[in-house]
Design a protein around this motif. Sequence first.
Motif, PDB file in Angstrom:
ATOM      1  N   THR A 135       0.830  -1.206   0.000  1.00  0.00           N
ATOM      2  CA  THR A 135       0.000   0.000   0.000  1.00  0.00           C
ATOM      3  C   THR A 135       0.862   1.253   0.000  1.00  0.00           C
ATOM      4  N   ASP A 136       1.925   1.245   0.801  1.00  0.00           N
ATOM      5  CA  ASP A 136       2.843   2.385   0.818  1.00  0.00           C
ATOM      6  C   ASP A 136       3.457   2.615  -0.560  1.00  0.00           C
ATOM      7  N   LEU A 137       3.821   1.534  -1.236  1.00  0.00           N
ATOM      8  CA  LEU A 137       4.411   1.675  -2.567  1.00  0.00           C
ATOM      9  C   LEU A 137       3.393   2.162  -3.590  1.00  0.00           C
ATOM     10  N   ALA A 138       2.125   1.769  -3.399  1.00  0.00           N
ATOM     11  CA  ALA A 138       1.080   2.171  -4.350  1.00  0.00           C
ATOM     12  C   ALA A 138       0.681   3.627  -4.166  1.00  0.00           C
ATOM     13  N   VAL A 139       0.303   4.000  -2.959  1.00  0.00           N
ATOM     14  CA  VAL A 139      -0.231   5.353  -2.750  1.00  0.00           C
ATOM     15  C   VAL A 139       0.861   6.358  -2.407  1.00  0.00           C
ATOM     16  N   GLY A 140       2.020   5.892  -1.975  1.00  0.00           N
ATOM     17  CA  GLY A 140       3.092   6.806  -1.617  1.00  0.00           C
ATOM     18  C   GLY A 140       4.107   7.014  -2.715  1.00  0.00           C
ATOM     19  N   VAL A 141       4.289   6.007  -3.564  1.00  0.00           N
ATOM     20  CA  VAL A 141       5.323   6.064  -4.586  1.00  0.00           C
ATOM     21  C   VAL A 141       4.731   6.005  -5.994  1.00  0.00           C
ATOM     22  N   GLY A 142       3.566   5.408  -6.129  1.00  0.00           N
ATOM     23  CA  GLY A 142       2.918   5.376  -7.435  1.00  0.00           C
ATOM     24  C   GLY A 142       3.045   4.078  -8.190  1.00  0.00           C
ATOM     25  N   MET A 143       3.589   3.035  -7.550  1.00  0.00           N
ATOM     26  CA  MET A 143       3.655   1.734  -8.213  1.00  0.00           C
ATOM     27  C   MET A 143       2.249   1.131  -8.237  1.00  0.00           C
ATOM     28  N   SER A 144       1.859   0.545  -9.372  1.00  0.00           N
ATOM     29  CA  SER A 144       0.487   0.055  -9.470  1.00  0.00           C
ATOM     30  C   SER A 144       0.384  -1.395  -9.924  1.00  0.00           C
ATOM     31  N   ALA A 145       1.509  -2.041 -10.203  1.00  0.00           N
ATOM     32  CA  ALA A 145       1.507  -3.472 -10.512  1.00  0.00           C
ATOM     33  C   ALA A 145       2.686  -4.095  -9.795  1.00  0.00           C
ATOM     34  N   PHE A 146       2.442  -5.245  -9.187  1.00  0.00           N
ATOM     35  CA  PHE A 146       3.471  -5.904  -8.401  1.00  0.00           C
ATOM     36  C   PHE A 146       3.621  -7.340  -8.898  1.00  0.00           C
ATOM     37  N   ILE A 147       4.828  -7.650  -9.395  1.00  0.00           N
ATOM     38  CA  ILE A 147       5.135  -8.976  -9.917  1.00  0.00           C
ATOM     39  C   ILE A 147       6.088  -9.639  -8.926  1.00  0.00           C
ATOM     40  N   VAL A 148       5.620 -10.680  -8.244  1.00  0.00           N
ATOM     41  CA  VAL A 148       6.393 -11.277  -7.165  1.00  0.00           C
ATOM     42  C   VAL A 148       7.153 -12.497  -7.673  1.00  0.00           C
ATOM     43  N   GLY A 149       8.448 -12.529  -7.394  1.00  0.00           N
ATOM     44  CA  GLY A 149       9.247 -13.693  -7.725  1.00  0.00           C
ATOM     45  C   GLY A 149       8.823 -14.865  -6.867  1.00  0.00           C
ATOM     46  N   ALA A 150       8.394 -15.960  -7.481  1.00  0.00           N
ATOM     47  CA  ALA A 150       7.852 -17.076  -6.713  1.00  0.00           C
ATOM     48  C   ALA A 150       7.949 -18.365  -7.504  1.00  0.00           C
ATOM     49  N   ASN A 151       8.314 -19.440  -6.805  1.00  0.00           N
ATOM     50  CA  ASN A 151       8.335 -20.771  -7.395  1.00  0.00           C
ATOM     51  C   ASN A 151       7.571 -21.785  -6.552  1.00  0.00           C
ATOM     52  N   ASP A 152       6.989 -21.326  -5.446  1.00  0.00           N
ATOM     53  CA  ASP A 152       6.296 -22.215  -4.516  1.00  0.00           C
ATOM     54  C   ASP A 152       4.788 -22.015  -4.634  1.00  0.00           C
ATOM     55  N   PRO A 153       4.023 -23.071  -4.970  1.00  0.00           N
ATOM     56  CA  PRO A 153       2.577 -22.899  -5.133  1.00  0.00           C
ATOM     57  C   PRO A 153       1.862 -22.470  -3.861  1.00  0.00           C
ATOM     58  N   ASP A 154       2.322 -22.943  -2.703  1.00  0.00           N
ATOM     59  CA  ASP A 154       1.683 -22.519  -1.449  1.00  0.00           C
ATOM     60  C   ASP A 154       1.836 -21.013  -1.253  1.00  0.00           C
ATOM     61  N   PHE A 155       3.020 -20.498  -1.572  1.00  0.00           N
ATOM     62  CA  PHE A 155       3.245 -19.052  -1.463  1.00  0.00           C
ATOM     63  C   PHE A 155       2.328 -18.294  -2.418  1.00  0.00           C
ATOM     64  N   VAL A 156       2.237 -18.749  -3.666  1.00  0.00           N
ATOM     65  CA  VAL A 156       1.408 -18.060  -4.660  1.00  0.00           C
ATOM     66  C   VAL A 156      -0.054 -18.067  -4.240  1.00  0.00           C
ATOM     67  N   ALA A 157      -0.539 -19.217  -3.763  1.00  0.00           N
ATOM     68  CA  ALA A 157      -1.936 -19.302  -3.331  1.00  0.00           C
ATOM     69  C   ALA A 157      -2.206 -18.347  -2.181  1.00  0.00           C
ATOM     70  N   ARG A 158      -1.288 -18.271  -1.235  1.00  0.00           N
ATOM     71  CA  ARG A 158      -1.485 -17.386  -0.088  1.00  0.00           C
ATOM     72  C   ARG A 158      -1.396 -15.917  -0.502  1.00  0.00           C
TER      73      ARG A 158
END
Length: 490
Positions: free
Chosen positions: A251-274
Motif C-alpha cells: 500500500t505504501d508503494l502504491a499510494v506513496g510512490v505510485g507503483m500500481s503493478a506488483f510482480i512477485v518472484g515465486a516458485n512455490d505454489p503454497d506461497f502463490v496461493a497465499r
Amino acid sequence: MPDYGLDLEFGIFPSPDATRHHEVLELAQLADVVGLDHVSIQDHPYQAAHLDTWTLLSAIGARTSQIRLSTNVANLPLRPPVVLAKAAASLDVLTGGRVELGLGAGAFWDGIEAAGGGRKSPRESVDALVEAITVIRSFWAGEPGRFEGEHYSARGLRPGPAPAHDIPIWLGAYKPRMIRITGQLANGWVPSMGYADPPALPDLNARLDEAAVAAGRVPQDIRRIYNIFGTFGTGSGLFAGTVNDWAEQLTDLAVGVGMSAFIVGANDPDFVARFAAEVVPLTRELVAAEREGGTSEKRSVVDDSGPTETIETVAAVDSSQFTAAQLAIPAHLVEVHDYLRSELDQVRDIVRQVREGQTSVGQARSVINTMTIRQNNWTLGAYCESYCRIVTGHHTNEDRGMFPHLLRADPSLEPVVSKLEDDHEVIAGLLDALDRALVALVGDPGYGSDGQRALDALSDAVDQLAESLLAHLSYEEEALHDPLAIHGFG
C-alpha cells in the motif's frame, strides 16, 4: 510522490527452470485460477538452465484462460524487432489479447556476444532500443516497411498478423537516458528490487514524470510495474513479515510512490496461493481506503504466521459477516463459473454451425477439445480440485483437494459434497455422449435421414449437457458460498 490512481495489478515471476518445467506450467495455471493478473518470464537465451522464453509463454498461454503473459524483459540484442513483433502479435492472437511486451536494451554482454548477438556500447544499445520500438509498433499497426535505421531496417517488409489488442510496451530502465525514453515512448516502467529498491523509486519516478510531460504525455500514461521478492515470516524487513506487513508495504508503494503493478518472484505454489488469497485482497482494501481519504474502521486480521493484529482497513463492503478477502474466494468461483458458462455458449454455437454446414465435425471436435471446460470434465468442482492439487504440488495428493478440505473443516457438508461428486459423474457421462454424437455424425454427415438423426442426437446431447451443467454450477455457487468464505479452498 503522487498516487496515479491506476487499478492495482498483481502477478508472478517464476524462474524458467528447464528441470522444473512441469512445475513452472502448473504454477502459471495456479496463478490463472486464483485470479492474478500477470505471469511474467525473464529472457536470457544464453542461460543454459532456462527454457526459451517465447516457447514457455506459448505453452503457458495454451494452459491458461485469463492471465496476461509478458516478457520481463525481452533480450533485444538476441531478438530482432521484426521477429519479436511477429512473435508477440502471434501469441496475442492465439491467446485472445493477453500479451504485454517488456523490452530491455541488453545486459550480460559476454553471454549475448557468445550467443551471436554482438556487443554494443551503452549508447548504441539504447539507440537500438529506440529504433526497435519504432519497428515493432509500425509492424503491429500494419504499416508497410519503410524504416531504415542505423541498427535495424524493415524496408519493404509486409507486416502481419496484427495483434488482437494494442500490446503495451514495458521498458526495464534505471539510467537517466533510459528513464527519459520510458517517459517518452513506453506504456510501462518495470524496475526490480535489488536494482531499484524503494528508497530509489521516488527520484526515478519524478524523472519519469518529467520526461512524460516534456513529451506531451501525462504521468498516468505509464504504468509502474515493480518486480518484488520476499517470503512470509515474522521479520521486520521489506516483504519479510506477515500478510498484514506485506499488504501495508505494498500500500505504501502504491499510494506513496505510485507503483500500481506488483510482480512477485515465486516458485512455490503454497506461497502463490497465499499471496493471491490473502495479500492481494487486503492490499486492495487498504489502497481503496487511502484513496477514499482514509475513511476506515479497525478490523482484526488473523494471519497464521503470527499473532492476531489490529490494522486499518476499509469499511466492510456490506453488512455481511465476511471480509472482502473472504468474499473474494467464492466470488472467484463465480468468475470461473461464468467463464465455463461462456464456453458452453460457444459449444452451442459450434453445434449450430455444424447443423448449418458452416463448420465440419472435425473442426467442432477440435475446438471443443481445446476448451478449459472440456479439459476439466465440464465441472467447476473438477476445476477447483485440479487447482487444489496444483497448490500442493502433488497431483495425487487428493486428501488436500477442495472437497476433502471442506469435509474436514465442516463434516456437515457431506450431503452437499456427495451431490456434487455425483453430479461430476453424470456430467462426465453427458460429455462422453456429446463426443459420441460428434463421432456418429462423422459416419454420415449428410442431410439424409441418418445424417439428420445424427444432427438431432448432437443437439439433444448439447441440450442435456447444458441443463445438467448449468444446474450444477448454480447449486455449487449457492451451497459452497459460505463454506468457502469461511474455510477457503484448502
